[in-house]
Design a protein around this motif. Structure first.
Motif, PDB file in Angstrom:
ATOM      1  N   VAL A 306      14.761   5.565 -18.287  1.00  0.00           N
ATOM      2  CA  VAL A 306      14.729   6.609 -17.263  1.00  0.00           C
ATOM      3  C   VAL A 306      13.316   6.741 -16.716  1.00  0.00           C
ATOM      4  CG1 VAL A 306      16.603   7.870 -18.400  1.00  0.00           C
ATOM      5  CG2 VAL A 306      14.253   8.476 -18.899  1.00  0.00           C
ATOM      6  N   ALA A 307      13.204   7.304 -15.535  1.00  0.00           N
ATOM      7  CA  ALA A 307      11.896   7.518 -14.935  1.00  0.00           C
ATOM      8  C   ALA A 307      11.156   8.633 -15.666  1.00  0.00           C
ATOM      9  CB  ALA A 307      12.049   7.866 -13.462  1.00  0.00           C
ATOM     10  N   LEU A 308       9.850   8.578 -15.652  1.00  0.00           N
ATOM     11  CA  LEU A 308       9.046   9.571 -16.372  1.00  0.00           C
ATOM     12  C   LEU A 308       9.250  10.967 -15.802  1.00  0.00           C
ATOM     13  CD1 LEU A 308       6.939  10.152 -18.537  1.00  0.00           C
ATOM     14  CD2 LEU A 308       5.150   9.624 -16.852  1.00  0.00           C
ATOM     15  N   LEU A 311      11.985  12.666 -17.390  1.00  0.00           N
ATOM     16  CA  LEU A 311      11.797  12.950 -18.807  1.00  0.00           C
ATOM     17  C   LEU A 311      11.063  14.265 -19.027  1.00  0.00           C
ATOM     18  CD1 LEU A 311      12.441  11.296 -21.461  1.00  0.00           C
ATOM     19  CD2 LEU A 311       9.998  10.739 -21.492  1.00  0.00           C
ATOM     20  N   TYR A 329       7.028   3.342 -25.654  1.00  0.00           N
ATOM     21  CA  TYR A 329       8.186   4.062 -25.109  1.00  0.00           C
ATOM     22  C   TYR A 329       8.043   5.529 -25.485  1.00  0.00           C
ATOM     23  CZ  TYR A 329      10.366   4.266 -29.778  1.00  0.00           C
ATOM     24  OH  TYR A 329      10.630   4.527 -31.102  1.00  0.00           O
ATOM     25  N   GLN A 341      16.911  10.697 -23.931  1.00  0.00           N
ATOM     26  CA  GLN A 341      16.333   9.947 -22.816  1.00  0.00           C
ATOM     27  C   GLN A 341      15.123   9.152 -23.309  1.00  0.00           C
ATOM     28  OE1 GLN A 341      15.871  13.674 -20.534  1.00  0.00           O
ATOM     29  NE2 GLN A 341      17.035  12.668 -18.904  1.00  0.00           N
ATOM     30  N   THR A 343      11.997   6.571 -21.927  1.00  0.00           N
ATOM     31  CA  THR A 343      11.209   5.919 -20.879  1.00  0.00           C
ATOM     32  C   THR A 343      10.458   4.753 -21.500  1.00  0.00           C
ATOM     33  OG1 THR A 343      10.952   7.946 -19.576  1.00  0.00           O
ATOM     34  CG2 THR A 343       9.328   6.213 -19.236  1.00  0.00           C
ATOM     35  N   PRO A 461       9.883   1.114 -16.291  1.00  0.00           N
ATOM     36  CA  PRO A 461       8.750   1.762 -15.649  1.00  0.00           C
ATOM     37  C   PRO A 461       7.483   1.673 -16.488  1.00  0.00           C
ATOM     38  CG  PRO A 461      10.037   3.392 -16.767  1.00  0.00           C
ATOM     39  CD  PRO A 461      10.719   2.084 -17.006  1.00  0.00           C
ATOM     40  N   PHE A 463       4.648   4.042 -17.777  1.00  0.00           N
ATOM     41  CA  PHE A 463       4.331   5.464 -17.824  1.00  0.00           C
ATOM     42  C   PHE A 463       2.896   5.698 -18.277  1.00  0.00           C
ATOM     43  CE2 PHE A 463       4.492   5.459 -22.365  1.00  0.00           C
ATOM     44  CZ  PHE A 463       5.537   4.615 -22.707  1.00  0.00           C
ATOM     45  N   ILE A 472      13.640   3.854 -11.483  1.00  0.00           N
ATOM     46  CA  ILE A 472      14.607   3.532 -12.519  1.00  0.00           C
ATOM     47  C   ILE A 472      16.012   3.768 -12.012  1.00  0.00           C
ATOM     48  CG2 ILE A 472      15.499   4.229 -14.779  1.00  0.00           C
ATOM     49  CD1 ILE A 472      12.915   2.701 -14.825  1.00  0.00           C
ATOM     50  N   ASN A 474      19.286   3.879 -14.180  1.00  0.00           N
ATOM     51  CA  ASN A 474      19.790   3.775 -15.543  1.00  0.00           C
ATOM     52  C   ASN A 474      21.220   3.265 -15.529  1.00  0.00           C
ATOM     53  OD1 ASN A 474      20.229   4.228 -18.311  1.00  0.00           O
ATOM     54  ND2 ASN A 474      21.176   6.186 -17.841  1.00  0.00           N
TER      55      ASN A 474
END
Length: 497
Positions: A306-308, A311, A329, A341, A343, A461, A463, A472, A474
């Protein structure tokens, strides 16, 4: 030897392709004499094998190829017959054979039916395309069930003239979804079956088999349709009979497939078995336990990649999610949504992604009522007693637990692999150096493969360091893939990370 008149001695033998071994002797004049080989019908069997099976069969395909293809042939034959019954009903509904029917009305109905299906094909591919290869078996079965439902709508459509156009449009929509799901999952299964970089050959021979089955179905339909055309009840009874055969054959075909890659469900089953019994399931065992429809799903859903910005939403959350991790991660447990979730960093390797997925699914497994070790049982008690919003502390605890658990989990995979290839390679589980070396095994052996990640369906991604984070999408699942380039001499090299 050339001057000898005694019995010729066997000098060598060969097994070419998928043929039987043949011996070679030396004749008195020094020439080589090869055994004819085979028996009655051998020539026909060889010809059929060459036409309908991949070159090098059975060594060039996975061990589950033959049982899958046999049941797939049965389901294709049954589907061909039900398709003929459905086509007859649709043609009757649009007015074929009815002198009072309007050509323009029939044309408009047909165009609406096709147009609805085209829109449905685009929409389904957009929404679900990235999930199809992760759960190929489940979507394959879904496609066939939906196809039978669509043909049932076509069978009953003539009984409702006022709603005929609407019914056939819904049926066309369902059939186009079937086309997308069936085609995508067929590609995933072909990749699994091809063991010598021969996807094109496996796919082409599958097409030849399907064409032959459809031809047989066409011939049977020519005999069947005149018997049921004026008897709606008999037509409906034949439809249900062939549909039952179609669904049963599809279930057996999908059950015959032994996928050697992880998706979320298979990894969850393997992990849950490990934390209960301390051993790793083999691919056949995990595939037999894998649900094909519903059930046996984690208590928490896992979103991997998932995108930051999805999150965290504040500096406090960013600080909390960053504490405790030592891998590229970040993991968050969202108690309100019942979701885990993850990232992934741009430098995340296959091993890191497998660890991140294991981390998330471990959290989900701890919420189930299964026997655990004392340490995990203590953590489960903390999870259940934790107030809402205190998930950060629990996640930090799982980082420490995973540091102890994951090496043991991974070592069990290595031991399983080494036991599989022990007769070919001196790979002792007690030797740490050999555990981290590259092991070689034949494709016919079923062993979990964790070589490289096929990054289709979602992106990874950055991060931490990248100034331009990758967006992202998912896909709700992941695959630890077995794909390698240049498969030679029927061997796959597996790097244990």
């Amino acid at each position: 030897m050339s001057g000898s008149r005694g019995p010729a001695a066997l000098r060598c033998w060969e097994r070419f392709g998928s043929g039987s071994p043949r011996g070679c002797t030396v004749a008195p004049d020094g020439s080589l004499c090869w055994e004819a080989g085979g028996g009655p019908g051998r020539g026909l069997r060889t010809a059929l094998t060459a036409v309908f099976l991949p070159h090098g069969f059975p060594d060039s395909v996975s061990p589950d190829y033959l049982p899958y293809q046999l049941w797939d042939t049965v389901q294709a034959f049954a589907s061909s017959l039900t398709g003929s019954l459905a086509t007859q009903a649709v043609l009757q509904g649009v007015g074929v054979g009815d002198a009072a029917a309007s050509v323009s009305a029939a044309t408009i109905t047909w165009l609406l039916k096709d147009g609805t299906g085209m829109l449905g094909r685009i929409g389904f591919a957009w929404l679900m395309g990235s999930k199809l290869d992760c759960d190929a078996k489940k979507w394959r079965l879904f496609a066939d069930v939906l196809n039978d439902a669509a043909m049932f709508l076509e069978i009953v459509a003539p009984a409702f003239p006022s709603c005929f156009t609407l019914i056939v449009c819904v049926s066309s929509l369902a059939k186009c979804i079937v086309g997308v799901a069936g085609g995508a999952t067929r590609a995933a299964l072909t990749m699994h079956q091809a063991r010598r970089d021969n996807m094109a050959d496996v796919s082409a021979k599958d097409g030849s088999q399907e064409t032959l089955v459809n031809l047989a179905g066409l011939l049977v339909s020519l005999l069947l349709l005149p018997l049921v055309s004026e008897r709606p009840r008999l037509s409906l009874a034949a439809f249900f009979l062939f549909t039952a055969l179609h669904l049963y054959a599809n279930y057996r075909a999908v059950r015959a497939v032994i996928m050697e890659t992880f998706n979320e469900t298979r990894l969850y089953l393997v992990l849950k078995h490990f934390i209960q019994w301390g051993e790793v399931l083999t691919p056949p065992s995990a595939n037999r336990m894998e649900p094909l429809w519903t059930g046996c799903l984690p208590a928490l859903s896992l979103s991997l990649g998932v995108a930051l910005h999805s999150l965290v939403s504040s500096a406090f959350e960013l600080q909390q999610v960053s504490e405790g991790h030592q891998q590229p991660y970040l993991l968050r447990w969202n108690q309100c949504r019942g979701k885990i979730q993850v990232t992934l960093g741009q430098e995340a390797s296959a091993g890191v992604i497998l660890r991140a997925a294991t981390h998330g699914l471990l959290l989900a497994a701890l919420l189930e009522d299964v026997p655990l070790t004392e340490e995990l049982e203590t953590l489960r008690g903390q999870i259940r007693a934790a107030p809402e919003g205190d998930s950060w502390t629990i996640v930090k605890e799982t980082y420490q637990i995973l540091d102890k658990l994951y090496p043991k989990f991974l070592k069990e995979f290595r031991i399983l692999l080494c036991h599989t290839v022990a007769h070919e390679n001196e790979c002792s589980p007690k030797n740490d150096e050999s555990l981290d070396s590259i092991c070689v095994h034949q494709c016919s052996q079923a062993t979990w493969k964790e070589n490289e990640v096929r990054r289709q369906g979602f992106h990874f991604p950055s991060f931490l360091s990248s100034p331009h984070p990758t967006p992202i999408k998912n896909n709700g699942g992941f695959i630890i893939s077995k794909v390698l380039e240049h498969l030679q001499f029927h061997l796959i090299f597996i790097a244990i990370m």
